[in-house]
Design a protein around this motif. Structure first.
Motif, short mmCIF file in Angstrom:
data_model
loop_
_atom_site.label_atom_id
_atom_site.label_comp_id
_atom_site.label_asym_id
_atom_site.label_seq_id
_atom_site.Cartn_x
_atom_site.Cartn_y
_atom_site.Cartn_z
N ASP A 3 0.82 -1.22 0.00
CA ASP A 3 0.00 0.00 0.00
C ASP A 3 0.85 1.27 0.00
N GLY A 4 1.93 1.24 -0.75
CA GLY A 4 2.77 2.43 -0.85
C GLY A 4 3.56 2.72 0.42
N ALA A 5 4.06 1.67 1.07
CA ALA A 5 4.74 1.82 2.36
C ALA A 5 5.99 2.70 2.26
N ALA A 6 6.71 2.59 1.15
CA ALA A 6 7.95 3.37 1.02
C ALA A 6 7.65 4.87 1.01
N LYS A 7 6.67 5.27 0.22
CA LYS A 7 6.30 6.69 0.15
C LYS A 7 5.78 7.18 1.49
N ALA A 8 4.94 6.38 2.14
CA ALA A 8 4.38 6.77 3.43
C ALA A 8 5.48 6.97 4.47
N GLN A 9 6.46 6.08 4.48
CA GLN A 9 7.55 6.19 5.44
C GLN A 9 8.42 7.41 5.13
N LEU A 10 8.66 7.65 3.85
CA LEU A 10 9.43 8.84 3.46
C LEU A 10 8.74 10.11 3.93
N LEU A 11 7.44 10.19 3.72
CA LEU A 11 6.70 11.39 4.11
C LEU A 11 6.70 11.58 5.62
N THR A 12 6.67 10.49 6.35
CA THR A 12 6.76 10.59 7.82
C THR A 12 8.10 11.16 8.24
N ILE A 13 9.17 10.69 7.61
CA ILE A 13 10.51 11.20 7.92
C ILE A 13 10.63 12.67 7.55
N PHE A 14 10.14 13.04 6.37
CA PHE A 14 10.21 14.44 5.95
C PHE A 14 9.42 15.34 6.91
N GLU A 15 8.26 14.84 7.36
CA GLU A 15 7.42 15.61 8.29
C GLU A 15 8.14 15.84 9.61
N ALA A 16 8.94 14.85 10.03
CA ALA A 16 9.64 14.95 11.30
C ALA A 16 10.84 15.90 11.24
N LEU A 17 11.35 16.13 10.04
CA LEU A 17 12.52 17.00 9.87
C LEU A 17 12.10 18.45 9.69
N ASP A 18 13.03 19.36 9.96
CA ASP A 18 12.81 20.76 9.63
C ASP A 18 12.63 20.89 8.12
N ALA A 19 11.73 21.78 7.71
CA ALA A 19 11.43 21.93 6.27
C ALA A 19 12.66 22.28 5.45
N LYS A 20 13.65 22.93 6.07
CA LYS A 20 14.85 23.34 5.36
C LYS A 20 16.01 22.36 5.53
N ASP A 21 15.77 21.25 6.20
CA ASP A 21 16.82 20.26 6.40
C ASP A 21 17.30 19.74 5.03
N PRO A 22 18.60 19.67 4.80
CA PRO A 22 19.11 19.22 3.49
C PRO A 22 18.65 17.82 3.12
N VAL A 23 18.55 16.93 4.10
CA VAL A 23 18.09 15.57 3.81
C VAL A 23 16.64 15.60 3.32
N ALA A 24 15.81 16.41 3.97
CA ALA A 24 14.41 16.52 3.57
C ALA A 24 14.28 17.15 2.19
N LEU A 25 15.03 18.21 1.96
CA LEU A 25 14.96 18.89 0.66
C LEU A 25 15.39 17.97 -0.47
N SER A 26 16.53 17.29 -0.28
CA SER A 26 17.04 16.39 -1.30
C SER A 26 16.10 15.20 -1.50
N GLY A 27 15.62 14.63 -0.40
CA GLY A 27 14.74 13.47 -0.49
C GLY A 27 13.43 13.79 -1.19
N ARG A 28 12.84 14.94 -0.84
CA ARG A 28 11.58 15.34 -1.49
C ARG A 28 11.79 15.53 -3.00
N ARG A 29 12.92 16.14 -3.34
CA ARG A 29 13.20 16.39 -4.75
C ARG A 29 13.34 15.07 -5.51
N LYS A 30 14.08 14.12 -4.94
CA LYS A 30 14.26 12.82 -5.60
C LYS A 30 12.94 12.05 -5.70
N LEU A 31 12.14 12.10 -4.63
CA LEU A 31 10.86 11.40 -4.65
C LEU A 31 9.95 11.99 -5.73
#
Length: 310
Positions: free
Chosen positions: A276-304
């Motif tokens: 049921d799209g577990a990878a995307k759901a887990q990614l979004l949870t991690i991004f939500e937990a990070l600061d919006a400007k965190d480099p990992v979140a920015l890069s990960g969102r862009r790649k996704l």
């Protein structure tokens, strides 16, 4: 009272809240609003909603610690003033009417009794319109508490966040910080209980949404296996999606957030619909937990995003 750099001294209530008449309207409203915003409460003794709204306004103005003042005008006792203001465009046919004056002119208003949260927002907007700091200096205290938490002094940070919330129970950043102090002390149940007890007015604030995601990730960390074993399994069985998801959770739990994101992106690339799209759901949870400007979140969102729209 929180007393950190930038906090204002508590002002004398008599200087903040005054009964105003036609004789002193120019001095206590128009001229006074050249220095700080003045909230004018047009009321009458026979008005039921006025009796509810007035004390709430006074409480909110006092809480602002001098960043705003309040003028109370009884329209029955000051009919000529009310008529003159109505002729200038203020709709005073219905009371209570509350008007914010900034730099000598009305900039905002509302009519009728409203909840305390709307009063706070109205006053904050007036303070900002006047070029002031609507936080009353509490943001400095939050920054200091965040620094304590980052340095490992979770108990000291917790006390500071709690003190801030005594002054401003709806300060979302302080509430989120309080919850994170429990997480820092591995008190997951207390963190979840604190989050569930957040005032409804801020329950959907981004800061609390982020800490909710952090709690979910902390729960997952309790049941993950060793990173080394999961890494070996994934290397031996690249299409073992469950092992890759478990590895991502284990990496995140160990502090390797970037590694966790990489594994989830690879899982999404291999089978975006799995579980049921577990990878995307887990990614979004991690991004939500990070600061919006965190480099990992920015890069990960862009790649996704590039994978989704490829």
């Amino acid at each position: 009272m929180i007393e950190l750099g930038g906090a204002q001294e508590s002002a004398n209530t008599g200087d903040l809240i005054k009964d105003v008449t036609e004789e002193n309207f120019m001095a206590d409203v128009v001229e006074a609003s050249m220095e700080v915003p003045v909230i004018v409460d047009f009321w009458a003794t026979w008005c039921g909603p006025c009796k509810t709204l007035g004390p709430m306004l006074e409480t909110a103005v006092t809480k602002a610690k001098g960043a705003v003042k309040m003028a109370k005008i009884d329209v029955d006792q000051n009919q000529r003033l009310a008529q003159a203001l109505a002729q200038q465009g203020l709709p005073l046919q219905s009371i209570p009417t509350v008007v914010a004056f900034v730099q000598g002119r009305p900039v905002d208003m509302f009519q009728g009794a409203v909840p305390a949260s709307e009063i706070d927002a109205f006053i904050a907007k007036a303070i900002e319109a006047g070029g002031g700091d609507s936080s009353g200096g509490l943001d400095d205290a939050v920054a200091a508490a965040e620094e304590m938490l980052a340095e490992g002094a979770a108990e000291d940070a917790q006390q500071t966040f709690a003190a801030i919330l005594q002054e401003e129970p709806h300060h979302a950043a302080a509430y989120a910080g309080l919850v994170r102090t429990y997480l820092a002390m591995d008190q997951l149940d207390q963190a979840e209980a604190a989050l569930n007890g957040a005032p409804v007015e801020i329950s959907k604030a981004p800061e609390l949404e982020a800490v909710h995601a952090q709690i979910e990730l902390a729960k997952q960390a309790a049941g993950v296996g060793p990173v080394a074993e999961l890494t070996a399994t994934v290397e031996a069985e690249p299409d073992n999606h469950q092992a890759r998801l478990d590895l991502a959770k284990a990496l995140h739990a160990s502090g390797d957030v970037a590694g966790a994101v990489d594994q989830l992106l690879e899982l999404f690339r291999r089978d975006r619909e799995w579980n049921d799209g577990a990878a995307k759901a887990q990614l979004l949870t991690i991004f939500e937990a990070l600061d919006a400007k965190d480099p990992v979140a920015l890069s990960g969102r862009r790649k996704l995003s590039s994978m989704i729209f490829a």
